[in-house]
Design a protein around this motif. Structure first.
Motif, PDB file in Angstrom:
ATOM      1  N   SER A 116       0.832  -1.215   0.000  1.00  0.00           N
ATOM      2  CA  SER A 116       0.000   0.000   0.000  1.00  0.00           C
ATOM      3  C   SER A 116       0.863   1.261   0.000  1.00  0.00           C
ATOM      4  N   MET A 117       2.051   1.177   0.608  1.00  0.00           N
ATOM      5  CA  MET A 117       2.935   2.355   0.622  1.00  0.00           C
ATOM      6  C   MET A 117       3.571   2.585  -0.752  1.00  0.00           C
ATOM      7  N   PHE A 118       3.653   1.560  -1.580  1.00  0.00           N
ATOM      8  CA  PHE A 118       4.087   1.760  -2.958  1.00  0.00           C
ATOM      9  C   PHE A 118       2.981   2.441  -3.757  1.00  0.00           C
ATOM     10  N   GLU A 119       1.736   2.041  -3.484  1.00  0.00           N
ATOM     11  CA  GLU A 119       0.601   2.629  -4.195  1.00  0.00           C
ATOM     12  C   GLU A 119       0.317   4.052  -3.741  1.00  0.00           C
ATOM     13  N   PHE A 120       0.410   4.277  -2.446  1.00  0.00           N
ATOM     14  CA  PHE A 120       0.148   5.593  -1.870  1.00  0.00           C
ATOM     15  C   PHE A 120       1.370   6.008  -1.062  1.00  0.00           C
TER      16      PHE A 120
ATOM     17  N   TYR B 239       4.294   7.598   1.118  1.00  0.00           N
ATOM     18  CA  TYR B 239       4.423   8.506   2.240  1.00  0.00           C
ATOM     19  C   TYR B 239       5.861   8.996   2.207  1.00  0.00           C
ATOM     20  N   ILE B 240       6.041  10.237   1.843  1.00  0.00           N
ATOM     21  CA  ILE B 240       7.366  10.788   1.581  1.00  0.00           C
ATOM     22  C   ILE B 240       7.928  11.448   2.849  1.00  0.00           C
TER      23      ILE B 240
ATOM     24  N   ASN C 171      10.633   7.783  -0.233  1.00  0.00           N
ATOM     25  CA  ASN C 171       9.420   7.073   0.134  1.00  0.00           C
ATOM     26  C   ASN C 171       9.733   6.214   1.360  1.00  0.00           C
ATOM     27  N   LEU C 172       8.954   6.369   2.410  1.00  0.00           N
ATOM     28  CA  LEU C 172       9.222   5.652   3.657  1.00  0.00           C
ATOM     29  C   LEU C 172       8.952   4.158   3.570  1.00  0.00           C
ATOM     30  N   VAL C 173       8.488   3.695   2.410  1.00  0.00           N
ATOM     31  CA  VAL C 173       8.327   2.264   2.228  1.00  0.00           C
ATOM     32  C   VAL C 173       9.675   1.559   2.394  1.00  0.00           C
ATOM     33  N   TRP C 174      10.766   2.229   2.017  1.00  0.00           N
ATOM     34  CA  TRP C 174      12.089   1.627   2.115  1.00  0.00           C
ATOM     35  C   TRP C 174      12.522   1.471   3.565  1.00  0.00           C
ATOM     36  N   VAL C 175      11.987   2.278   4.437  1.00  0.00           N
ATOM     37  CA  VAL C 175      12.264   2.138   5.863  1.00  0.00           C
ATOM     38  C   VAL C 175      11.326   1.091   6.469  1.00  0.00           C
ATOM     39  N   GLN C 176      10.054   1.157   6.124  1.00  0.00           N
ATOM     40  CA  GLN C 176       9.051   0.256   6.690  1.00  0.00           C
ATOM     41  C   GLN C 176       9.190  -1.175   6.182  1.00  0.00           C
ATOM     42  N   MET C 177       9.879  -1.343   5.065  1.00  0.00           N
ATOM     43  CA  MET C 177      10.040  -2.667   4.470  1.00  0.00           C
ATOM     44  C   MET C 177      10.782  -3.640   5.394  1.00  0.00           C
TER      45      MET C 177
END
Length: 165
Positions: A111-115, A117-118, A125-131
């Motif tokens: 969902s963080m890839f789709e939407f 959160y910068i 993109n904080l997806v790289w941290v949350q991953m």
């Protein structure tokens, strides 16, 4: 593979590198702030991200060494076979919990890839941290299975961290 990594696991090296990065970045931030009168907000944010990843690698290292937190007094009183069964049962429950975290972490990551959160200061993109959440729990699950197999092969229980290596 350990032979090529100086007898250490990949997660030990990554954890050490990330903690080194944290210390270097925060050290530079202190020098910049108090020595030069200048502050870099991105340094603190990047060091925080590296610290979070290092903590997860620490969880994996603890699981690989069978040194995670558990109450072991009652386990030590059991006969060896019953001890193995109880530890296996506890690890299976832990693996079930990990599966839930991996499942929900995966969907959260997608969902963080789709939407996206910068991050405000770094712009990533904080997806790289949350991953690290689903990845860390997946790596931990692999190590837990390895420990369970080793335990059944050798018949040894958990490592008592109060006793030196």
């Amino acid at each position: 593979m350990r032979r090529y990594l100086g007898g250490r696991t990949p997660e030990e090296w990554l954890g050490a590198l990330l903690m080194t990065l944290v210390v270097v970045l925060l050290g530079f931030q202190v020098i910049a702030r108090f020595g030069m009168g200048r502050s870099f907000s991105w340094l603190e944010e990047v060091s925080r991200f590296a610290f979070v990843w290092a903590v997860y690698f620490g969880f994996v290292i603890a699981a690989a060494g069978d040194r995670h937190i558990r109450v072991s007094l009652h386990i030590e009183m059991l006969p060896p076979k019953a001890r193995l069964v109880m530890l296996t049962l506890a690890d299976l429950i832990w693996l079930a919990f990990n599966a839930v975290v991996i499942w929900h972490g995966y969907h959260f990551t997608v969902s963080m890839f789709e939407f996206p959160y910068i991050s405000q200061t770094t712009g990533i993109n904080l997806v790289w941290v949350q991953m690290i959440v689903p990845l860390g729990f997946a790596f931990m699950s692999v190590r837990i299975v390895q420990v369970m197999l080793r335990r059944w092969r050798t018949g040894q229980g958990p490592v008592d961290s109060r006793i030196g290596e």
